[in-house]
Write a protein that holds these residues in place. Structure first.
Motif, PDB file in Angstrom:
ATOM      1  N   ARG A 162      -0.538  -5.970   4.077  1.00  0.00           N
ATOM      2  CA  ARG A 162      -0.969  -6.503   2.261  1.00  0.00           C
ATOM      3  C   ARG A 162      -1.655  -4.951   2.017  1.00  0.00           C
ATOM      4  NH1 ARG A 162      -1.235 -12.163   1.847  1.00  0.00           N
ATOM      5  NH2 ARG A 162      -3.835 -11.944   1.392  1.00  0.00           N
ATOM      6  N   ALA A 163      -1.049  -4.080   2.674  1.00  0.00           N
ATOM      7  CA  ALA A 163      -2.950  -2.551   2.547  1.00  0.00           C
ATOM      8  C   ALA A 163      -3.499  -2.549   1.093  1.00  0.00           C
ATOM      9  CB  ALA A 163      -1.609  -1.541   3.108  1.00  0.00           C
ATOM     10  N   GLY A 164      -2.136  -2.907   0.146  1.00  0.00           N
ATOM     11  CA  GLY A 164      -2.621  -2.783  -1.055  1.00  0.00           C
ATOM     12  C   GLY A 164      -3.659  -3.331  -1.856  1.00  0.00           C
ATOM     13  N   VAL A 211      -7.269  -1.692   0.331  1.00  0.00           N
ATOM     14  CA  VAL A 211      -8.312  -0.983   0.398  1.00  0.00           C
ATOM     15  C   VAL A 211      -9.265  -1.302  -0.926  1.00  0.00           C
ATOM     16  CG1 VAL A 211      -6.058  -0.012  -1.675  1.00  0.00           C
ATOM     17  CG2 VAL A 211      -7.537   1.553  -1.386  1.00  0.00           C
ATOM     18  N   PRO A 224      -3.361   6.430   0.403  1.00  0.00           N
ATOM     19  CA  PRO A 224      -4.781   6.489  -0.425  1.00  0.00           C
ATOM     20  C   PRO A 224      -4.800   7.302  -1.966  1.00  0.00           C
ATOM     21  CG  PRO A 224      -5.111   7.793   1.434  1.00  0.00           C
ATOM     22  CD  PRO A 224      -3.736   7.570   1.593  1.00  0.00           C
ATOM     23  N   GLY A 276       0.839  -1.385   0.421  1.00  0.00           N
ATOM     24  CA  GLY A 276      -0.164  -0.180   0.327  1.00  0.00           C
ATOM     25  C   GLY A 276       1.119   1.678   0.052  1.00  0.00           C
ATOM     26  N   ARG A 277       2.003   1.378  -0.158  1.00  0.00           N
ATOM     27  CA  ARG A 277       2.701   2.286  -0.725  1.00  0.00           C
ATOM     28  C   ARG A 277       3.515   2.329  -1.927  1.00  0.00           C
ATOM     29  NH1 ARG A 277       5.652   3.385   4.523  1.00  0.00           N
ATOM     30  NH2 ARG A 277       6.519   4.740   3.372  1.00  0.00           N
ATOM     31  N   TYR A 323      -3.802   5.521  -5.232  1.00  0.00           N
ATOM     32  CA  TYR A 323      -5.134   4.903  -5.723  1.00  0.00           C
ATOM     33  C   TYR A 323      -6.947   6.376  -7.339  1.00  0.00           C
ATOM     34  CZ  TYR A 323      -2.675   1.718  -2.803  1.00  0.00           C
ATOM     35  OH  TYR A 323      -1.990   1.087  -2.777  1.00  0.00           O
ATOM     36  N   GLU A 353      -7.536   3.361   5.823  1.00  0.00           N
ATOM     37  CA  GLU A 353      -6.966   2.261   6.420  1.00  0.00           C
ATOM     38  C   GLU A 353      -5.428   2.159   5.621  1.00  0.00           C
ATOM     39  OE1 GLU A 353      -9.376  -1.376   6.445  1.00  0.00           O
ATOM     40  OE2 GLU A 353     -10.827  -0.199   8.504  1.00  0.00           O
ATOM     41  N   VAL A 354      -5.343   2.630   4.412  1.00  0.00           N
ATOM     42  CA  VAL A 354      -3.908   2.680   4.152  1.00  0.00           C
ATOM     43  C   VAL A 354      -2.985   4.109   4.149  1.00  0.00           C
ATOM     44  CG1 VAL A 354      -5.131   0.812   2.076  1.00  0.00           C
ATOM     45  CG2 VAL A 354      -5.193   3.736   1.821  1.00  0.00           C
TER      46      VAL A 354
END
Length: 922
Positions: free
Chosen positions: A754-756, A759, A792, A565-566, A795, A788-789
């Motif tokens: 795995r924040a990606g 989302v 954000p 998520g980065r 994206y 929660e990421v």
């Protein structure tokens, strides 16, 4: 030492054939009217005489000709009997008298007296010519046959004192002994050489199909033109060989210097009339692809290689310069073929020795590739294997495996198996090409060979760092093999073994081992562990100096950061990598292309299609210089994403089809299957039956166990279920099953960093709630997708690709202040026609409703891609230029343009731009 005489002509009939008009050369010759000398210098059979006859409207019949424009031509066809100075000038003056009656009488009288100096006769000749009423052209054809110091001295005198209406043309196979450099510097010389006389592809086609009437295909003409390098005589001889031949394609495919006409011509016209010393030099150096003085000396055992090459070039003996300093050359390909065939027939035992000498010279000059090639050509396979072993460390560091693979294929298999280093890399070669079956046997060959040498005994192989590190290397490659087979546990086990075997300074093995541990963690979905170990791997690769692998691995590391998520961190890695790649140049072309492709995907996801396409153009340029299918497939994937983002889903699917053809299962996990990407596009188009076929083929179910490798498939399946639920929103069972699958996927993603994925899962939860009208819960899930990421803002396409239902949720979020500024930012990226589409999240189902997007009728709005086309229509770009800028075919552009005209109610480009401005569409 006496220098050998280099002869350049035998009195045999020249090759003649139908004439092709060569306008580009005729125009070059016209410049001769402004200078004192035109020099046409080229080897035998390059059409010098034919060109001059065409230009002057004369023939080589030793007679003067008168042109309608009053230009007078005196043509002198020379032969070896004209070498004596007074004889030469007598012929010249006689020819001039035929062109300009009355000139040269005093000169002839003077030449008849043996004691009279030539300069006196030429002085009176010049005075007579100055009074000529028109331009006079003196043609000296085959001047190389009479070139000697006395003739050259007189000719230089004449040229220095020529009146402006007199012009001299010299046609020769060897540059004359005249002060050419002085006249060249003064701009008083026009030159036509072999490079210009060679037939172009167009001229070759005109000759074969118009003049000779052979009717060859474009490909056949191109093959012959390339093989002959435009040599006119060779083309004519090929045409002669083709007369009456049924199998034209077979002849063209096999055409080479062993054709009997080519051999006869070169042997009789050139070789037989050289001195023995020159012939020996030509034959002995024919084994070389490149010629330099020191290399020729090493091969021939002589000491005058540089002088000989200079003499050969001056004599125009089919020598092609390869640099501006005239230090490196090659023979014309067909000439080289003839020389090699003659050497093999006359002295076959000498060939291996010549190759050995060349190989030794190249080795001593650190040119390993050429040293290996000559060892292989001389069938000295033991020496070739030894050289390859010495080269492996550099090859690994510079990622030149394709070079090593080519060598290995040329070695007998038993030679490869006797070398543990070569056995290991042969196994790696098999693995890289997708042939996994026989890889382990090659590693076992290496184990056996290493174990056969008792401790303390000298090794029978090249003592290199690669040999010493081989046990660790074998463990690394076994980890790679396990990774390619999907054996996560085996990958980790062999990678840990490699770390145990690798020395503290064996950064290459340590980096590779850490990389495979990172990949094993990534396959298991543990992104946090994967990032930690893979970062160490990249650092070790940098420390080892293996910058190509380090840069390529940066792409994988960036993918891991995206999974975390980065996207911002991934972007920074790419940019840092590109800065390093720019300093290294073309040797890291593949890695540079991969970095640009990765950046294009980030730009596309962030909502910058123009930036994404810019990086794709940069990548394409590098791929053109260093094409690699294992990397290029991802270029097509990235291009598909930009096409989809631009409103061209069919183009996107076509690009993914191309990517699928190039994809080879390799060392990296397939976390984003191409088939699932195509299914997502079909779902967005409302083609649910096709997407359903994909899901059944993959045997996907909402009750499957979840893992990272199947996550992309399962999230695609959820999209399909949501689209189907829009057609039957009361099916609570299907809704519950999709919700439970998303919860299990969310739990796995959260547990492994795995924040990606989080989302995307939250976004789908919002859409799933919204399909049943649970707007409050949908709004809550959408808010969590933004909060929660960690980043954000990276994206955009993820949300906008969901079409009208997502636009409705975003407008609702803006209205209720949910998700911060992110919903408003996303809405600002939507084209006006899309942004104004009604919120259809609560519309009752109906047979005419578009299943996946709820978009308004296509006749009422322009798609994103059509808007892009429309903006470029309002520019000076032509249709083909617009197509190239958008990476689409010209036919696709025409289709978009027709749709735009129909939707705007116009019939031409100007009307479309005017109507678009009226409606504020751009």
């Amino acid at each position: 030492m006496a220098r050998p005489l280099i002869a350049t002509k035998l009195f045999v009939p020249k090759v003649r054939s139908q004439v092709v008009t060569r306008a580009r050369l005729l125009e070059r010759l016209r410049r001769g009217a402004d200078v004192r000398l035109t020099l046409v210098s080229a080897p035998a059979g390059f059409g010098k005489t034919t060109l001059l006859a065409q230009w002057l409207g004369t023939g080589p019949d030793n007679r003067a000709h008168e042109r309608p424009d009053e230009r007078r031509v005196a043509w002198v066809s020379l032969d070896a009997t004209d070498k004596e100075s007074s004889s030469f000038w007598t012929y010249v003056v006689s020819a001039l008298q035929g062109a300009v009656p009355g000139v040269g009488s005093s000169a002839l009288e003077s030449l008849a007296s043996p004691a009279a100096p030539v300069e006196g006769a030429l002085t009176t000749l010049v005075n007579d010519l100055a009074a000529a009423p028109s331009e006079v052209w003196l043609v000296l054809d085959d001047y190389h046959l009479v070139d000697n110091p006395e003739v050259g001295k007189g000719l230089a005198f004449l040229l220095e004192h020529l009146p402006p209406n007199i012009h001299v043309i010299i046609s020769t196979r060897a540059d004359p002994g005249l002060p050419l450099s002085r006249w060249r510097a003064r701009g008083e010389l026009v030159e036509v050489r072999a490079a210009e006389l060679r037939f172009t592809s167009q001229e070759a086609a005109a000759y074969f199909n118009e003049a000779a009437g052979l009717g060859l295909s474009e490909a056949e003409v191109a093959a012959l033109e390339q093989r002959t390098e435009g040599w006119v005589a060779a083309l004519q001889l090929a045409a002669l060989s083709l007369q009456g031949r049924a199998d034209i394609a077979g002849f063209v495919a096999g055409f080479a210097g062993n054709d009997r006409y080519i051999v006869d011509y070169l042997v009789e016209e050139v070789l037989e009339h050289q001195s023995q010393e020159v012939r020996n030099f030509l034959l002995n150096t024919s084994v070389l692809d490149r010629l330099s003085g020191p290399l020729c000396d090493a091969v021939t055992g002589g000491g005058d290689g540089s002088w000989m090459l200079t003499a050969l070039e001056r004599a125009n003996l089919f020598l092609v310069p390869l640099d501006d300093r005239r230090e490196c050359f090659r023979y014309h390909h067909l000439f080289a073929d003839v020389l090699r065939a003659r050497l093999l027939s006359q002295q076959p035992g000498l060939v291996p020795l010549l190759h050995e000498r060349a190989s030794l010279w190249y080795e001593h000059n650190a040119l390993t590739d050429e040293a290996v090639r000559h060892a292989l050509a001389g069938q000295d396979f033991g020496r070739a294997a030894h050289l390859m072993e010495l080269a492996v460390p550099v090859i690994r560091r510079e990622r030149q495996e394709s070079l090593l693979f080519g060598w290995l294929k040329a070695l007998p298999d038993d030679v490869v198996r006797r070398s543990p280093v070569l056995s290991v890399f042969y196994g790696f070669m098999l693995m890289a090409t997708g042939d996994l079956q026989d890889v382990e046997a090659r590693f076992e060959d290496a184990d056996v060979a290493l174990a056969a040498v008792p401790p303390g005994h000298p090794l029978p192989w090249a003592d290199t760092e690669e040999l010493r590190a081989l046990p660790a290397t074998i463990a690394v490659y076994r980890a790679s093999l396990a990774q390619a087979r999907g054996d996560v546990a085996g990958t980790a086990e062999h990678a840990r073994r490699a770390l145990e075997l690798a020395g503290p300074n064996d950064h290459l093995s340590r980096g590779a081992a850490a990389g495979f541990l990172g990949l094993a963690a990534w396959v298991g979905g543990d992104v946090e562990s994967a990032l930690e170990t893979f970062t160490q791997a990249v650092e070790s690769l940098h420390a080892s100096g293996n910058l190509v692998d380090a840069l390529s691995s940066t792409v994988i590391l960036a993918d891991m950061w995206l999974a975390a998520g980065r996207p911002g961190q991934a972007r920074r890695l790419y940019l840092d990598g590109l800065r390093l790649a720019e300093s290294l140049g073309d040797r890291v072309a593949r890695a540079t292309a991969e970095l640009h492709v990765g950046l294009s995907e980030i730009e596309c996801e962030a909502g910058d299609p123009a930036g994404a396409e810019g990086h794709l153009r940069e990548a394409a340029a590098f791929f053109d210089r260093s094409p690699m299918t294992e990397s290029r497939y991802r270029w097509f994937v990235a291009r598909a994403l930009t096409a989809w983002a631009g409103g061209s889903p069919d183009d996107a699917v076509g690009l993914l089809d191309q990517a699928e053809q190039l994809y080879r299962r390799g060392f990296f996990p397939e976390v984003r299957p191409i088939a699932a990407m195509k299914a997502r596009i079909r779902i967005a188009q409302g083609e649910l039956a096709e997407a359903g076929d994909w899901a059944r083929a993959r045997r996907l179910s909402v009750t499957d166990d979840v893992n990272y490798l199947s996550e992309f498939d399962h999230l695609t399946l959820v999209r399909l279920l949501i689209a189907q639920l829009r057609g039957q929103p009361d099916d609570g069972g299907a809704n519950d099953e999709a919700a439970r699958l998303l919860e299990r996927l969310l739990e796995s993603a959260a547990a492994n960093g795995r924040a990606g994925s989080i989302v995307e899962i939250r976004m789908l939860q919002a859409l799933l709630e919204d399909v049943h009208g649970h707007r409050q819960r949908a709004r809550d899930m959408l808010g969590r997708a933004f909060t929660e990421v960690p980043e954000p803002g990276g994206y955009a396409r993820l949300f906008l690709a969901e079409g009208a239902p997502m636009l409705g949720l975003l407008r609702d979020a803006v209205e209720h202040g949910t998700g911060g500024d992110h919903p408003r930012r996303l809405l600002s990226m939507v084209p006006p026609a899309d942004a104004e589409a009604p919120d259809q999240g609560h519309e009752p189902p109906g047979p005419d409703r578009q299943a996946s997007t709820g978009a308004v009728s296509a006749a009422e709005k322009l798609s994103g891609r059509e808007l892009q086309v429309l903006r470029l229509l309002d520019s000076e770009l032509s249709g083909p230029e617009i197509a190239r800028a958008l990476f689409i075919s010209h036919n696709t552009l025409r289709t978009h343009t027709k749709h735009i005209f129909a939707k705007l109610g116009v019939s031409n480009r100007q009307g479309a731009v005017r109507r678009a401005r009226e409606r504020r569409l751009m």
